[in-house]
Scaffold this motif. Structure first.
Motif, PDB file in Angstrom:
ATOM      1  N   PRO A  54     -57.329  73.052  38.526  1.00 15.09           N
ATOM      2  CA  PRO A  54     -58.667  73.666  38.570  1.00 15.09           C
ATOM      3  C   PRO A  54     -59.067  74.379  37.285  1.00 15.09           C
ATOM      4  CG  PRO A  54     -57.109  75.129  39.614  1.00 15.09           C
ATOM      5  CD  PRO A  54     -56.307  73.933  39.134  1.00 15.09           C
ATOM      6  N   PHE A  55     -58.689  73.809  36.139  1.00 15.31           N
ATOM      7  CA  PHE A  55     -59.014  74.452  34.859  1.00 15.31           C
ATOM      8  C   PHE A  55     -59.647  73.444  33.913  1.00 15.31           C
ATOM      9  CE2 PHE A  55     -54.560  75.710  36.046  1.00 15.31           C
ATOM     10  CZ  PHE A  55     -54.917  76.828  36.789  1.00 15.31           C
ATOM     11  N   VAL A  56     -60.533  73.919  33.074  1.00 18.14           N
ATOM     12  CA  VAL A  56     -61.043  73.149  31.948  1.00 18.14           C
ATOM     13  C   VAL A  56     -60.848  73.990  30.695  1.00 18.14           C
ATOM     14  CG1 VAL A  56     -62.703  71.799  33.277  1.00 18.14           C
ATOM     15  CG2 VAL A  56     -63.403  73.993  32.323  1.00 18.14           C
ATOM     16  N   ILE A  61     -59.855  78.266  25.394  1.00 26.71           N
ATOM     17  CA  ILE A  61     -59.895  79.196  26.517  1.00 26.71           C
ATOM     18  C   ILE A  61     -59.872  78.394  27.812  1.00 26.71           C
ATOM     19  CG2 ILE A  61     -61.234  80.981  27.689  1.00 26.71           C
ATOM     20  CD1 ILE A  61     -62.446  81.702  24.980  1.00 26.71           C
ATOM     21  N   SER A  62     -59.038  78.816  28.742  1.00 22.43           N
ATOM     22  CA  SER A  62     -58.937  78.135  30.027  1.00 22.43           C
ATOM     23  C   SER A  62     -59.934  78.742  31.012  1.00 22.43           C
ATOM     24  CB  SER A  62     -57.509  78.258  30.576  1.00 22.43           C
ATOM     25  OG  SER A  62     -57.386  77.588  31.807  1.00 22.43           O
ATOM     26  N   LEU A  63     -60.830  77.905  31.543  1.00 16.76           N
ATOM     27  CA  LEU A  63     -61.858  78.364  32.471  1.00 16.76           C
ATOM     28  C   LEU A  63     -61.615  77.758  33.844  1.00 16.76           C
ATOM     29  CD1 LEU A  63     -64.967  77.848  30.154  1.00 16.76           C
ATOM     30  CD2 LEU A  63     -63.687  79.966  30.521  1.00 16.76           C
ATOM     31  N   TYR A  64     -61.838  78.545  34.886  1.00 16.33           N
ATOM     32  CA  TYR A  64     -61.643  78.043  36.247  1.00 16.33           C
ATOM     33  C   TYR A  64     -62.785  77.104  36.625  1.00 16.33           C
ATOM     34  CZ  TYR A  64     -61.321  77.875  41.319  1.00 16.33           C
ATOM     35  OH  TYR A  64     -61.242  77.433  42.612  1.00 16.33           O
ATOM     36  N   SER A  65     -62.439  76.039  37.357  1.00 17.86           N
ATOM     37  CA  SER A  65     -63.443  75.102  37.860  1.00 17.86           C
ATOM     38  C   SER A  65     -63.192  74.849  39.335  1.00 17.86           C
ATOM     39  CB  SER A  65     -63.370  73.774  37.090  1.00 17.86           C
ATOM     40  OG  SER A  65     -64.170  72.793  37.720  1.00 17.86           O
ATOM     41  N   ASP A  66     -64.258  74.882  40.125  1.00 18.76           N
ATOM     42  CA  ASP A  66     -64.138  74.641  41.561  1.00 18.76           C
ATOM     43  C   ASP A  66     -64.292  73.163  41.905  1.00 18.76           C
ATOM     44  OD1 ASP A  66     -63.634  75.844  44.088  1.00 18.76           O
ATOM     45  OD2 ASP A  66     -65.742  75.580  44.631  1.00 18.76           O
ATOM     46  N   ALA A  67     -64.450  72.320  40.874  1.00 19.40           N
ATOM     47  CA  ALA A  67     -64.650  70.889  41.113  1.00 19.40           C
ATOM     48  C   ALA A  67     -63.508  70.286  41.929  1.00 19.40           C
ATOM     49  CB  ALA A  67     -64.793  70.155  39.782  1.00 19.40           C
ATOM     50  N   THR A  68     -62.289  70.740  41.663  1.00 19.88           N
ATOM     51  CA  THR A  68     -61.123  70.204  42.369  1.00 19.88           C
ATOM     52  C   THR A  68     -61.252  70.397  43.879  1.00 19.88           C
ATOM     53  OG1 THR A  68     -59.699  70.622  40.463  1.00 19.88           O
ATOM     54  CG2 THR A  68     -58.622  70.347  42.579  1.00 19.88           C
ATOM     55  N   ASN A  69     -61.650  71.583  44.295  1.00 21.02           N
ATOM     56  CA  ASN A  69     -61.779  71.861  45.728  1.00 21.02           C
ATOM     57  C   ASN A  69     -62.954  71.124  46.350  1.00 21.02           C
ATOM     58  OD1 ASN A  69     -59.564  73.629  45.760  1.00 21.02           O
ATOM     59  ND2 ASN A  69     -60.836  75.348  45.122  1.00 21.02           N
ATOM     60  N   THR A 119     -47.873  60.459  41.096  1.00 19.01           N
ATOM     61  CA  THR A 119     -48.668  61.686  40.993  1.00 19.01           C
ATOM     62  C   THR A 119     -50.149  61.346  40.864  1.00 19.01           C
ATOM     63  OG1 THR A 119     -46.826  62.741  39.813  1.00 19.01           O
ATOM     64  CG2 THR A 119     -48.963  63.847  39.728  1.00 19.01           C
ATOM     65  N   LEU A 120     -50.963  62.004  41.683  1.00 24.00           N
ATOM     66  CA  LEU A 120     -52.408  61.813  41.654  1.00 24.00           C
ATOM     67  C   LEU A 120     -53.035  63.145  41.248  1.00 24.00           C
ATOM     68  CD1 LEU A 120     -54.265  60.010  44.599  1.00 24.00           C
ATOM     69  CD2 LEU A 120     -55.351  61.196  42.699  1.00 24.00           C
ATOM     70  N   ILE A 121     -53.474  63.229  39.989  1.00 26.42           N
ATOM     71  CA  ILE A 121     -54.001  64.483  39.451  1.00 26.42           C
ATOM     72  C   ILE A 121     -55.495  64.566  39.702  1.00 26.42           C
ATOM     73  CG2 ILE A 121     -54.329  65.875  37.369  1.00 26.42           C
ATOM     74  CD1 ILE A 121     -51.800  64.540  36.261  1.00 26.42           C
ATOM     75  N   LEU A 122     -55.910  65.660  40.310  1.00 23.53           N
ATOM     76  CA  LEU A 122     -57.307  65.862  40.670  1.00 23.53           C
ATOM     77  C   LEU A 122     -57.876  67.002  39.850  1.00 23.53           C
ATOM     78  CD1 LEU A 122     -59.516  64.940  42.640  1.00 23.53           C
ATOM     79  CD2 LEU A 122     -58.603  66.545  44.314  1.00 23.53           C
ATOM     80  N   GLY A 123     -58.713  66.665  38.859  1.00 25.96           N
ATOM     81  CA  GLY A 123     -59.351  67.693  38.057  1.00 25.96           C
ATOM     82  C   GLY A 123     -58.616  67.991  36.761  1.00 25.96           C
ATOM     83  N   GLY A 124     -59.123  68.996  36.063  1.00 26.08           N
ATOM     84  CA  GLY A 124     -58.573  69.348  34.751  1.00 26.08           C
ATOM     85  C   GLY A 124     -59.317  68.621  33.651  1.00 26.08           C
ATOM     86  N   SER A 125     -59.439  69.249  32.507  1.00 28.14           N
ATOM     87  CA  SER A 125     -60.045  68.578  31.355  1.00 28.14           C
ATOM     88  C   SER A 125     -59.037  67.604  30.755  1.00 28.14           C
ATOM     89  CB  SER A 125     -60.516  69.610  30.325  1.00 28.14           C
ATOM     90  OG  SER A 125     -59.525  70.606  30.095  1.00 28.14           O
ATOM     91  N   GLN A 126     -59.531  66.692  29.913  1.00 20.38           N
ATOM     92  CA  GLN A 126     -58.692  65.607  29.408  1.00 20.38           C
ATOM     93  C   GLN A 126     -57.497  66.084  28.591  1.00 20.38           C
ATOM     94  OE1 GLN A 126     -57.892  62.630  29.961  1.00 20.38           O
ATOM     95  NE2 GLN A 126     -59.336  61.131  29.176  1.00 20.38           N
ATOM     96  N   ASP A 127     -57.562  67.293  28.025  1.00 19.03           N
ATOM     97  CA  ASP A 127     -56.432  67.767  27.236  1.00 19.03           C
ATOM     98  C   ASP A 127     -55.174  67.955  28.076  1.00 19.03           C
ATOM     99  OD1 ASP A 127     -58.506  69.888  27.911  1.00 19.03           O
ATOM    100  OD2 ASP A 127     -56.724  71.139  27.714  1.00 19.03           O
ATOM    101  N   PHE A 128     -55.312  68.010  29.412  1.00 24.27           N
ATOM    102  CA  PHE A 128     -54.133  68.108  30.275  1.00 24.27           C
ATOM    103  C   PHE A 128     -53.334  66.803  30.275  1.00 24.27           C
ATOM    104  CE2 PHE A 128     -56.241  71.879  31.774  1.00 24.27           C
ATOM    105  CZ  PHE A 128     -55.178  72.722  32.109  1.00 24.27           C
ATOM    106  N   SER A 129     -53.925  65.747  29.742  1.00 26.62           N
ATOM    107  CA  SER A 129     -53.182  64.494  29.581  1.00 26.62           C
ATOM    108  C   SER A 129     -51.997  64.687  28.638  1.00 26.62           C
ATOM    109  CB  SER A 129     -54.097  63.395  29.028  1.00 26.62           C
ATOM    110  OG  SER A 129     -55.107  63.075  29.953  1.00 26.62           O
TER     111      SER A 129
END
Length: 383
Positions: A54-56, A61-69, A119-129
């Motif tokens: 749930p971060f972008v 800076i890491s920002l919370y995102s509710d998109a995952t939920n 693993t099925l990753i839901l959300g996060g910005s692309q840098d988490f790749s």
């Protein structure tokens, strides 16, 4: 390793409301059943694991995102998928730094790989790749593919972000075996940028996928980790997902996700790059959930047949004038998927997915381009 320490668990009761049919027939009910039964030590019963991020990242800076939920809520209300054992660990807990977030995701994926759980990753910005790729750092044949409108390489001295995360991956894993970019748009990428890409490449432009989306299927069969950047979608198809006038249609996105799920090699699928605007756009949330659903459907239909076992395959040997030994192609009789056998300098046998066209090219006395790319890279690695 107790993975549950890494996550905030899912509140299933919050997702079982407002469903148009009986909850027990939903995908959410299937996931809830598997998740509540899960105990540390019985990982062998799990096939798929949902990991929410749930971060972008924005300007380091890491920002919370509710998109995952929001996507999870839509996903849980879709129909159940056969007999697939799926667990939802919940959302990754935030670390004290971006690096800590990447390392936490690396550790989770690393462990799930060891347990043979997809693993099925839901959300996060692309840098988490970057964190996911680190879980494959010791795999000499690691193959990473991404569906993206852009080639996110470094343009200069910039803060690490989702706009240049590939530069960090190539820097930390310079000997990566394969990298593929699918759905990209040429008008956004200077030709010179492709010189920064490492490994064997089988890039497919948006136009190529539009003409024949089946070209992506063998690419995914050769892929360990696939990330799907939501920015690859056309704005009119998923408002709030991106501002791109051109891009993938929703049906194409779902078909690509299904191809990915069908790949027996694929260990990680990530739906990433969802901007904060998606939270205000139910259509975009809905298509994100459906992309995940079709990945799961593909997974449920994976073929158990493998070319190295020969059973269920027709073997085709083709003599080519320029080669000392014939090329061997394997056709899965059940699915019509094609593979080629490659014998490296050390006599190691490797099977790689290909198109039927590669077989026909060989029959016309032409060495398939993809075969040349692979044999050169394999021999380079094994020297």
């Amino acid at each position: 390793m107790n993975l549950q320490h890494y996550f905030n668990p899912v509140d299933f009761e919050a997702y079982s409301k407002d469903i148009s049919y009986n909850w027990k027939y939903s995908l959410g009910a299937t996931i809830e059943k598997c998740t509540t039964r899960f105990r540390e030590g019985n990982e062998k019963n799990i096939e798929l694991a949902i990991v929410g991020v749930p971060f972008v990242t924005n300007e380091n800076i890491s920002l919370y995102s509710d998109a995952t939920n929001l996507i999870r809520k839509e996903l849980y209300q879709l129909a159940a998928q056969g007999k697939v054992n799926i667990i939802d660990f919940g959302n990754l807990k935030e670390s004290s730094s971006n690096k800590g977030n990447y390392l936490a995701l690396r550790d989770v994926v690393d462990y799930l790989n060891e347990m043979n759980i997809v693993t099925l990753i839901l959300g996060g910005s692309q840098d988490f790749s970057y964190g996911v790729c680190q879980a494959f750092r010791n795999n000499k044949f690691f193959s990473y593919s991404t569906i993206d409108a852009f080639l996110d390489v470094k343009k200069g001295k910039e803060t690490f972000s989702q706009a240049n995360y590939l530069s960090r991956i190539f820097s930390s894993q310079p000997t990566i075996f394969e990298f593929n970019l699918l759905g990209h748009q040429s008008h956004y990428i200077p030709t010179e940028y492709f010189a920064k890409v490492k490994g064997v490449n089988n890039h497919l432009r948006l136009g190529q996928l539009r003409d024949n989306i089946g070209l992506a299927e063998p690419v995914f069969r050769n892929t360990d980790f696939l990330s799907f950047d939501f920015v690859a979608l056309k704005h009119s198809e998923a408002p709030g997902a991106s501002n791109q006038p051109n891009g993938l249609r929703n049906e194409e996105a779902c078909q690509l996700a299904k191809y990915a799920g069908l790949s027996t090699r694929l260990k990680v699928f990530g739906l990433m790059g969802m901007q904060s605007e998606i939270e205000k756009c139910p259509i975009s949330v809905g298509i994100a959930a459906q992309i995940i659903w079709y990945f799961i459907e593909g997974y449920s239909k994976r073929s158990v047949l493998k070319p190295e076992r020969k059973e269920g395959f027709s073997v085709n040997k083709v003599d080519i004038a320029e080669l000392d030994a014939p090329l061997k192609f394997y056709q899965n009789i059940e699915t019509n998927q094609w593979w080629m056998e490659i014998q490296a300098m050390n006599n190691e046998i490797i099977y790689l997915a290909c198109l039927e066209k590669d077989y026909f090219d060989a029959c016309s006395n032409e060495i398939p381009t993809i075969w040349l790319k692979y044999i050169q890279k394999i021999d380079e690695i094994l020297k």
